[in-house]
Design an enzyme around this catalytic site. Sequence first.
Site, PDB file in Angstrom:
ATOM      1  N   ASN A  57       0.810  -1.214   0.000  1.00 29.44           N
ATOM      2  CA  ASN A  57       0.000   0.000   0.000  1.00 29.44           C
ATOM      3  C   ASN A  57       0.848   1.271   0.000  1.00 29.44           C
ATOM      4  OD1 ASN A  57       0.528  -1.003   2.829  1.00 29.44           O
ATOM      5  ND2 ASN A  57      -0.242   1.032   3.306  1.00 29.44           N
ATOM      6  N   LYS A  68      -0.459 -17.462  -1.922  1.00 33.93           N
ATOM      7  CA  LYS A  68      -0.051 -16.055  -1.921  1.00 33.93           C
ATOM      8  C   LYS A  68      -0.938 -15.235  -2.853  1.00 33.93           C
ATOM      9  CE  LYS A  68       2.679 -12.562  -0.973  1.00 33.93           C
ATOM     10  NZ  LYS A  68       2.678 -11.963   0.361  1.00 33.93           N
TER      11      LYS A  68
END
Length: 311
Positions: free
Chosen positions: A10, A122
């Site tokens: 992020n 993942k």
Amino acid sequence: MRVIVALGGNAVLKRGQAPDADVQQANIRTAVKTLARLALEHELVITHGNGPQVGLLAVESAADPNLTRPYPFDTLGAQTQGMIGYWMQQALQNALPGRQVLAMVTQTLVTAVDPAFENPTKFVGQVYDQEAAEKLAAEYGWTVRQDGPHWRRVVPSPVPRRIVETRLIRMMIREGVVVICAGGGGIPVVRDERGRLTGVEAVVDKDLTAALLAEALDCDAFLSLTDVPRVMRAFGTPHQSEIAHTTPHELRALEFPAGSMGPKVEAACRFVETTGDMAAIGRLDEAERILEGSAGTIVTPNGRWPLTSTL
């Protein structure tokens, strides 16, 4: 202190943002304001996520009619390491005139027999609703799973064993260089029967790689920086509460989401258990306060920071 920072994805691309280069570079410039201050006071090594970027390139590669087959994930990892590393290197050079900054494309050694290759977990790439995710899975042969309220692609995530370029990174630190490396967990490689390195279809967890590298580089502190202020106990329930200072033993008695906080907690615990030093999870813009002990979730062998004797 020698500090390694693992930036959450992020920091480069926030969920819901358009993956435009201008947007990502603007986010990096914001992150660098904090990183530059850390570099003035400490020996600094930076790693970063690449999940959204590598997922986007994977979609583009799979849909490109000019390719006989999509680019493999090791190659996509190298591409995103170079791209994000370049942006971050340039931003740090502009913020730290006179300092040397180096972005390295690095490889992470894994084992070919890791059970993760048989069980992809993942998350990479963009989020979809269930219908869109299942359509893409059928079209491209992906494995998709639910990630909170959304669906995403999952790929194998083997355990990192060593960063191939560790000695080079250590040399750069001794010369006072700010090193950006192991982006996205590093390019996953294995050794063949002749000892040669070759890439594999996988994505290595960036936090586990950063913890491994922090240990190999004798770092004093390992910071996993994201957009949450602290790890939460009983997250999402009426009984949730922040964890300020804790130990690996206490954290391992709790449960955390495998696709988000779980790997960060596991990486922090491994580093502290192995080295006896400090790991922390918290907000990027509070990194300096985390090192002071007044922010984030700080993990130490005895739950104290700065470290003090329990005798």
